[in-house]
Design an enzyme around this catalytic site. Structure first.
Site, short mmCIF file in Angstrom:
data_model
loop_
_atom_site.label_atom_id
_atom_site.label_comp_id
_atom_site.label_asym_id
_atom_site.label_seq_id
_atom_site.Cartn_x
_atom_site.Cartn_y
_atom_site.Cartn_z
N TYR A 16 39.78 -40.80 2.03
CA TYR A 16 39.44 -39.38 1.99
C TYR A 16 38.97 -38.93 3.39
O TYR A 16 39.44 -37.91 3.91
CB TYR A 16 38.35 -39.14 0.95
CG TYR A 16 37.84 -37.73 0.90
CD1 TYR A 16 38.56 -36.73 0.25
CD2 TYR A 16 36.64 -37.38 1.52
CE1 TYR A 16 38.09 -35.42 0.21
CE2 TYR A 16 36.17 -36.08 1.49
CZ TYR A 16 36.90 -35.10 0.83
OH TYR A 16 36.43 -33.81 0.81
N SER A 61 36.47 -31.71 6.28
CA SER A 61 35.15 -32.14 5.84
C SER A 61 34.45 -32.85 6.99
O SER A 61 35.11 -33.49 7.82
CB SER A 61 35.25 -33.10 4.65
OG SER A 61 34.01 -33.74 4.42
N ILE A 81 35.70 -24.59 -4.62
CA ILE A 81 35.64 -23.73 -3.44
C ILE A 81 36.86 -22.82 -3.37
O ILE A 81 36.75 -21.66 -2.96
CB ILE A 81 35.56 -24.62 -2.17
CG1 ILE A 81 34.27 -25.45 -2.20
CG2 ILE A 81 35.62 -23.77 -0.91
CD1 ILE A 81 34.24 -26.59 -1.17
N1 LIG Z 1 32.72 -30.29 -2.54
C1 LIG Z 1 32.30 -30.68 -1.34
O1 LIG Z 1 31.14 -31.02 -1.15
C2 LIG Z 1 33.28 -30.75 -0.20
C3 LIG Z 1 32.81 -31.20 1.04
C4 LIG Z 1 33.68 -31.25 2.11
C5 LIG Z 1 34.99 -30.84 1.94
N2 LIG Z 1 35.45 -30.41 0.72
C6 LIG Z 1 36.85 -29.97 0.60
O2 LIG Z 1 36.93 -28.73 -0.06
C7 LIG Z 1 38.22 -28.58 -0.64
C8 LIG Z 1 38.08 -28.05 -2.05
O3 LIG Z 1 37.46 -29.05 -2.84
P1 LIG Z 1 36.42 -28.77 -4.03
O4 LIG Z 1 35.16 -29.45 -3.67
O5 LIG Z 1 36.43 -27.34 -4.39
O6 LIG Z 1 37.09 -29.68 -5.19
P2 LIG Z 1 37.62 -29.36 -6.66
O7 LIG Z 1 36.64 -28.54 -7.41
O8 LIG Z 1 38.02 -30.68 -7.21
O9 LIG Z 1 38.93 -28.49 -6.39
C9 LIG Z 1 40.05 -29.06 -5.80
C10 LIG Z 1 41.28 -28.21 -6.07
O10 LIG Z 1 42.43 -28.86 -5.51
C11 LIG Z 1 43.44 -28.89 -6.48
N3 LIG Z 1 44.41 -29.97 -6.30
C12 LIG Z 1 44.18 -31.30 -6.34
N4 LIG Z 1 45.34 -31.97 -6.22
C13 LIG Z 1 46.33 -31.05 -6.11
C14 LIG Z 1 47.74 -31.10 -5.98
N5 LIG Z 1 48.38 -32.29 -5.98
N6 LIG Z 1 48.43 -29.95 -5.90
C15 LIG Z 1 47.80 -28.78 -5.93
N7 LIG Z 1 46.46 -28.64 -6.07
C16 LIG Z 1 45.74 -29.78 -6.16
C17 LIG Z 1 42.70 -29.04 -7.79
O11 LIG Z 1 43.56 -28.70 -8.87
P3 LIG Z 1 43.33 -29.34 -10.36
O12 LIG Z 1 42.25 -28.55 -10.98
O13 LIG Z 1 44.67 -29.13 -11.01
O14 LIG Z 1 43.00 -30.78 -10.17
C18 LIG Z 1 41.58 -28.05 -7.56
O15 LIG Z 1 42.04 -26.74 -7.79
C19 LIG Z 1 38.88 -29.95 -0.56
O16 LIG Z 1 39.83 -29.94 0.50
C20 LIG Z 1 37.73 -30.88 -0.23
O17 LIG Z 1 38.16 -32.00 0.49
C21 LIG Z 1 34.60 -30.36 -0.35
#
Ligand SMILES: NC(=O)c1ccc[n+]([C@@H]2O[C@H](COP(=O)([O-])OP(=O)(O)OC[C@H]3O[C@@H](n4cnc5c(N)ncnc54)[C@H](OP(=O)(O)O)[C@@H]3O)[C@@H](O)[C@H]2O)c1
Ligand SMILES: *[C@@H]1O[C@H](CO)[C@@H](O)[C@H](O)[C@H]1NC(C)=O
Length: 318
Positions: A202, A170, A48
């Site tokens: 989480y 979330s 995202i």
């Molecule tokens: N996907 C869903 O269905 C969903 C639903 C509700 C909420 N969310 C929220 O949406 C947000 C984005 O998640 P996503 O689904 O896009 O997940 P994702 O594809 O796993 O992306 C997460 C991002 O966060 C980065 N990150 C993780 N640990 C970090 C750290 N210590 N320092 C800096 N960056 C870090 C990751 O970097 P690396 O690549 O280096 O690991 C990656 O760029 C999150 O806050 C998640 O909780 C997602």
């Protein structure tokens, strides 16, 4: 045989209908341009965060990708520049699991960038373990790192006129609660590292995101900075990449069928960051590009203040 075919066709049709009606998320309608504006997106190298950064770059903003992995960030920048033609897309190292790294990021940023218009606290994970500061990983990265980052950048946001802080939470917060005694004793939201424990932590951390935004809005009253939290939808991303085998077995088919793409997943973040006239909704929670009521525990003034104070203590700010 024929009956089976009819049933199969029925299932496929029902699924397609479901996709069209329920799984389709609204788009951010704002056509605000961002020329001359500076934006930070944490965790912008994938998922995202990446689609959010791409949209902001397309609007002409100077977009800072705040990521922990240089190579992954630079790959994302290549894609974004290629797609948008905007060359003002830059990487700045940020590991939210290290307070030292958060402080260096802020120092770097404040030295090199004269303004900050939008801060998007997007990064998040569901891994076990601890941060380098000995804080529970999920609490440390999802909440505490972003808490410290926001506070260190607050003056620059205030100086930049009507700026915004957007925190990606979330709907999972509904399963969350905050155990303050566990935070005090273990710098964590809960104990245990089973898949279920990680999922619980989480959800707790996502409740923290919403309470943080709630309290931040109170503290920002009288400034021109506003803040919002949100649920992006159920989105196909890399968030489950470190999950254990059986958890993946359960989640992969669910994700494939019912989760939507990361461009849709960016829309509510973009709405909160860009939509004109949201200022009176500062501190509120959004989903599907509109403001939503939250459960009582996510707008509890006392809990929000207590979490703020505990977070300050853990960051050595009080
Ligand atoms: N996907 C869903 O269905 C969903 C639903 C509700 C909420 N969310 C929220 O949406 C947000 C984005 O998640 P996503 O689904 O896009 O997940 P994702 O594809 O796993 O992306 C997460 C991002 O966060 C980065 N990150 C993780 N640990 C970090 C750290 N210590 N320092 C800096 N960056 C870090 C990751 O970097 P690396 O690549 O280096 O690991 C990656 O760029 C999150 O806050 C998640 O909780 C997602
Ligand atoms: C907020 O913005 C308004 C309009 O631009 C300005 O008049 C006011 O001084 C600003 N307030 C603060 C606290 O910066």
């Amino acid at each position: 045989m024929f009956t089976l075919l009819v049933i199969a066709a029925g299932i496929v049709a029902a699924y397609l209908l479901l996709h069209l009606m329920v799984l389709k998320l609204p788009k951010c309608k704002s056509n605000v341009q961002l020329h001359g504006k500076v934006v930070i997106v944490t965790g912008a190298n994938t998922g995202i965060g990446k689609t959010t950064a791409l949209d902001l770059a397309r609007r002409g903003g100077r977009v800072i990708l705040a990521c922990r992995d240089k190579r992954r960030a630079e790959e994302a920048i290549l894609d974004i520049v290629k797609e948008t033609g905007n060359r003002e897309v830059v990487f700045m190292p940020l590991d939210l699991g290290s307070m030292q790294s958060v402080r260096s990021f802020a120092e770097n940023f404040l030295k090199s960038e004269p303004r900050l218009d939008i801060l998007i606290n997007n990064a998040g994970l569901m891994n076990g373990g601890q941060t380098v500061d000995g804080v529970g990983m999920i609490f440390g990265v999802n909440h505490l790192g972003h808490f410290l980052l926001t506070l260190l950048l607050l003056e620059r946001l205030k100086e930049s006129g009507s700026s915004r802080v957007v925190t990606v939470a979330s709907k999972g917060y509904e399963f969350g609660c905050i155990d303050f005694s566990c935070i005090d004793s273990h710098k964590d939201l809960g104990l245990g590292d089973s898949d279920w424990n990680l999922f619980e932590k989480y959800c707790h951390s996502k409740l923290c995101n919403i309470l943080f935004t709630h309290e931040l809005a109170v503290r920002l009253q009288g400034s021109n900075v506003t803040c919002y939290s949100l649920h992006p939808g159920a989105i196909k991303t890399e968030i489950g990449r470190y999950a254990r085998f059986w958890w993946k077995c359960v989640m992969t088919p669910i994700t494939a069928l019912f989760f939507v793409d990361a461009v849709s997943g960016a829309q509510t973040t973009l709405h909160c960051a860009l939509q004109e006239g949201l200022e009176s909704l500062s501190g509120r929670y959004f989903s599907s590009c509109s403001v939503q009521e939250v459960q009582a525990k996510a707008k509890d003034d006392k809990a929000a203040r207590k979490l703020w104070e505990a977070s300050e203590r853990l960051c050595g700010m009080s």
